[in-house]
Design an enzyme around this catalytic site. Structure first.
Site, short mmCIF file in Angstrom:
data_model
loop_
_atom_site.label_atom_id
_atom_site.label_comp_id
_atom_site.label_asym_id
_atom_site.label_seq_id
_atom_site.Cartn_x
_atom_site.Cartn_y
_atom_site.Cartn_z
N CYS A 137 0.83 -1.21 0.00
CA CYS A 137 0.00 0.00 0.00
C CYS A 137 0.86 1.26 0.00
O CYS A 137 1.58 1.50 -0.94
CB CYS A 137 -1.00 -0.03 1.14
SG CYS A 137 -2.45 1.02 0.82
N LYS A 158 -12.72 7.01 -2.28
CA LYS A 158 -11.93 5.92 -1.74
C LYS A 158 -12.27 4.61 -2.43
O LYS A 158 -13.44 4.29 -2.64
CB LYS A 158 -12.20 5.78 -0.23
CG LYS A 158 -11.34 4.76 0.47
CD LYS A 158 -11.65 4.74 1.98
CE LYS A 158 -10.73 3.80 2.72
NZ LYS A 158 -11.04 3.79 4.19
N SER A 187 -8.28 -0.66 0.19
CA SER A 187 -8.76 0.44 1.01
C SER A 187 -7.77 1.59 0.85
O SER A 187 -6.76 1.66 1.55
CB SER A 187 -8.85 0.02 2.48
OG SER A 187 -9.27 1.09 3.29
N HIS A 231 -4.79 -5.22 0.30
CA HIS A 231 -4.59 -5.62 1.69
C HIS A 231 -5.08 -7.05 1.91
O HIS A 231 -6.08 -7.29 2.59
CB HIS A 231 -5.31 -4.67 2.64
CG HIS A 231 -4.67 -3.33 2.75
ND1 HIS A 231 -3.52 -3.11 3.48
CD2 HIS A 231 -5.01 -2.14 2.21
CE1 HIS A 231 -3.18 -1.83 3.40
NE2 HIS A 231 -4.06 -1.22 2.64
N GLU A 233 -3.90 -9.05 3.82
CA GLU A 233 -3.76 -9.38 5.25
C GLU A 233 -4.98 -8.98 6.08
O GLU A 233 -5.08 -9.39 7.25
CB GLU A 233 -2.51 -8.70 5.81
CG GLU A 233 -2.64 -7.22 6.13
CD GLU A 233 -2.49 -6.31 4.93
OE1 GLU A 233 -2.49 -5.06 5.11
OE2 GLU A 233 -2.39 -6.82 3.79
N ARG A 245 -16.10 3.46 11.36
CA ARG A 245 -15.27 4.55 11.89
C ARG A 245 -15.53 5.83 11.12
O ARG A 245 -15.69 6.92 11.70
CB ARG A 245 -13.79 4.16 11.79
CG ARG A 245 -12.80 5.26 12.20
CD ARG A 245 -11.45 4.99 11.58
NE ARG A 245 -11.48 5.06 10.13
CZ ARG A 245 -10.55 4.54 9.34
NH1 ARG A 245 -9.51 3.90 9.85
NH2 ARG A 245 -10.65 4.67 8.02
#
Length: 296
Positions: A137, A158, A187, A231, A233, A245
């Site tokens: 990233c 995004k 993301s 991502h 992970e 959030r």
């Protein structure tokens, strides 16, 4: 096979509870990996990446690295002092492979990042020593910018969700055993223009892309450096946590694409990517171990 980490690293007990094997520091490893962790909540990233490494068929010793020129506000100082080394305390080029994580810095000029001289010093040492490196990233964007001058292109929205990918380089070692249509979460607020990658085709090329999310994996032509925008992970609920959030901050985030059943945030998402991410990580570990044997 196990990962070799500090026995009292918080991730150790979680991995054991999930049926994964952990061996204490000092055990003889078959691969030595440095994890340069730039993420704010370092404990979450430790666990996420160790979950990908632990299923490997051999054992890997993980050394955690943090920036000396940056003070973390989201991870206790005691945790960092106990479990992390700074670049000055270890030879980053002595590892079989290095993983450098992302960081939420898309809207900060690279040169304005407080640890930019320190992290680019690491980039240069790894490049000069030809150490196998995974840039994830923000680190991927920073790495290509520093090495090739390729700009990070900011987006007006995004990219968030779990996307299907296709392979554009079937010879890429990390994609062995992977077929078109594999899923990886994204993301981010940034991307690359394909033309910028193509301008440097003598040195790097695109190995995998998503029709919706854009370029996923760029590699140098020797397959030593991999620059990854996604991502793999992420845990099952990471995107959910980010979405809620942002709502809590008064933002109006789009629902992560292809994530919730029927795009309904009230329904629990299903992990459709972990097996692909494990395969990619284990392929990388196989690669660095094979290269290590060839040097003997």
């Amino acid at each position: 096979m196990p990962v070799i980490i500090d026995n009292d690293l918080p991730a150790a007990s979680v991995l054991r509870s999930e049926g994964l094997t952990v061996l204490p520091a000092g055990t003889t490893p078959q691969a030595r990996v440095a994890l340069v962790n730039l993420m704010p909540v370092k404990t979450d990233t430790e666990l996420d990446l160790l979950r990908l490494i632990a299923p490997w068929t051999h054992n890997a010793e993980i050394t955690l690295i943090t920036m000396a020129s940056h003070t973390s506000r989201h991870t206790p100082a005691e945790h960092i002092k106990k479990h992390y080394l700074t670049p000055a305390q270890t030879d980053i080029c002595a590892f079989d492979g290095v993983i450098i994580t992302g960081a939420p810095l898309e809207f900060v000029r690279f040169e304005d990042v407080d640890y930019w001289p320190e992290i680019t010093g690491i980039f240069d040492r790894l490049h000069d020593s030809q150490t196998y490196t995974l840039y994830i990233c923000w680190a991927a964007f920073a790495g290509l910018y520093h090495r090739y001058g390729i700009p990070m292109s900011l987006l007006d929205r995004k990219i968030s969700g779990v996307f299907s990918h296709r392979i554009t380089d079937s010879a890429a070692p990390l994609l062995r055993g992977i077929t078109d249509g594999f899923h990886i979460p994204h993301s981010r607020f940034a991307s690359w223009h394909s033309s910028d990658i193509e301008c440097h085709s003598a040195a790097i090329h695109n190995a995998s892309t998503s029709d919706e999310a854009g370029i996923y994996m760029v590699t140098d032509n020797s397959y030593r450096d991999f620059y990854i925008t996604g991502h793999g992970e992420y845990s099952t609920l990471t995107l959910d946590g980010e979405y809620r959030r942002d709502i809590g901050k008064g933002m109006s985030p789009a629902i992560p694409s292809h994530y919730y059943p029927h795009d309904n945030p009230e329904l629990r998402p299903t992990d459709t990517w972990h097996s692909h991410a494990v395969t990619i990580m284990c392929n990388w570990l196989d690669q660095i171990t094979s290269a290590k044997k060839l040097t003997y």
